[in-house]
Design a protein around this motif. Sequence first.
Motif, PDB file in Angstrom:
ATOM      1  N   ARG A  30      41.095  37.386  40.867  1.00 42.76           N
ATOM      2  CA  ARG A  30      41.996  37.458  39.700  1.00 42.76           C
ATOM      3  C   ARG A  30      41.470  38.456  38.676  1.00 42.76           C
ATOM      4  NH1 ARG A  30      41.289  35.117  35.128  1.00 42.76           N
ATOM      5  NH2 ARG A  30      39.801  33.593  35.995  1.00 42.76           N
ATOM      6  N   LYS A  31      40.162  38.427  38.426  1.00 47.29           N
ATOM      7  CA  LYS A  31      39.580  39.342  37.448  1.00 47.29           C
ATOM      8  C   LYS A  31      39.685  40.795  37.914  1.00 47.29           C
ATOM      9  CE  LYS A  31      36.359  35.923  35.593  1.00 47.29           C
ATOM     10  NZ  LYS A  31      34.929  35.485  35.501  1.00 47.29           N
ATOM     11  N   GLU A  34      43.109  41.885  37.111  1.00 49.99           N
ATOM     12  CA  GLU A  34      43.301  42.030  35.661  1.00 49.99           C
ATOM     13  C   GLU A  34      42.766  43.350  35.146  1.00 49.99           C
ATOM     14  OE1 GLU A  34      41.440  38.582  34.036  1.00 49.99           O
ATOM     15  OE2 GLU A  34      43.155  37.252  34.440  1.00 49.99           O
TER      16      GLU A  34
END
Length: 512
Positions: A30-31, A34
């Motif tokens: 997820r990071k 992002e």
Amino acid sequence: MTNQDNSGRTQGTPAIPMSEQMRVRHDKTRKLRERGENPFKNGLKPDACAAELHVQHDNKTREELEASPRRVTVSGRIMGIRIMGKVSFVSIKDSSGIIQLFIQKDRLGEEGYAHFKELDTGDIVLSEGKLFKTKTNELSVHSDSLVLLTKAMRPLPEKFHGLTDVEVRYRQRYVDLIMNDEAKETFRKRFRIVEEVRKFFLEHDFFEVETPMMHPVVGGANARPFVTHHNTLDMQLYLRIAPELYLKRLVVGGFDRVFEINRNFRNEGISIKHNPEFTMLEFYQAYATYEDLMDLTEALFQRVADRVLGSRKLKYGGAEINLDGRWRRISVEDAIVEMSGFKDRTQTRNKTALLGYCKKMNFPASEKESAGDLMLTIFDSEVESKLVQPTFVTHYPLDVSPLSRKNEKDPFIVDRFELFVCGREMANAFSELNDPVDQKERFLAQVEARRVGDDEACDMDEDYVAALEYGMPPTAGEGIGIDRMVMLFTDSPSIRDVILFPLMRPQSGEQA
């Protein structure tokens, strides 16, 4: 120094449950998204593989590598990470082997090195750099760049344990192949064996053909079929138990030499020798006899041994097997008298004597069975396991050979052989029955056997009888179990060791 094992955790710390490890990896993914990085990239390619680099440069000194520097781009799955402050060592594995990456903070930069430290074992990366040798003389890539290609969402098994559960190895073959180089080598040999078999028959002027996998009637072998249904035609079909009758139709049609490496399906039990879906080689040669095929079979196995193993002597289960020379030939009756407790040669075809012996030995037998059936029961129970060196067992009883040609001098037997190695049947062959009247009578006998409860008997195949009525030249045919052949050449104890995805019982719930 931080030293990570193959689960992606730091050694010396408590084991982290897989669910927690997966949560951490999902958070990392997820990071990545992002900050605008795709954790599943495409279009980036290596220009060298590990095995090639080791072959070309392992014998070179550090000075020779420095004098003629070579830049490479390599890619692979991270199998181990050793972080030692501002430098790190990463082992990556591609399809050919393992190569080490040497990672320096000064080369990647502050941000690049921080991103590197977020990687986990199992991740697939691509790195570009110059080849060199470390102080321990290990060939390595001095990485100028390191790119994450694929984020592994599940951790690999621990380094020193791997997949020790055999059931899990078969069920999750993809993990087995990542962790177990012996498993990967077994399948590499399997691919080469199939390749050599195909080359052998093409070089002997056989045509490779394809025949149907869904049959309107059951035939070609004695086995219980899998049943399916075609909706549009509203008809019941059977997954093929053997391609035999279609291949012989091609011989009728004028293709004198045909072979097929095919998948067969038999609704039978699972054992170390049996999988319901398996691979067979079947071939048919016009103007040949079963004796010709014995010579051809010897040549085939010897060719595969020469090309794949480099030797005609091999080991299987601790036994020394010699495939060289001319293999032994012995009839079923002679083998029974020589190797079983039934020693009376004058009674080998006497149903009463055979039944009495079977009952004495507690072999499965009944009054309904013929002398040939009982003879085969004794053979299977006492003789088969003793045939360790390659042996052709010949002249089977007619009763157990519905598609074989009768021996012209002795109608009780047929012109047939089975090949045994290490106590296992490897091949079945015979001079083919091409008399349509005889064939129809045998089909009718099979139909009657099915009617009274034999669910492995075959059906009447009127179209095949019609094909024989057009005339099939004298022909010999054979089937060889490819899986068992691979077991022999790879010293594998179970058929599931040589099938990439063997049939497994469904699990209750998702595996952790």
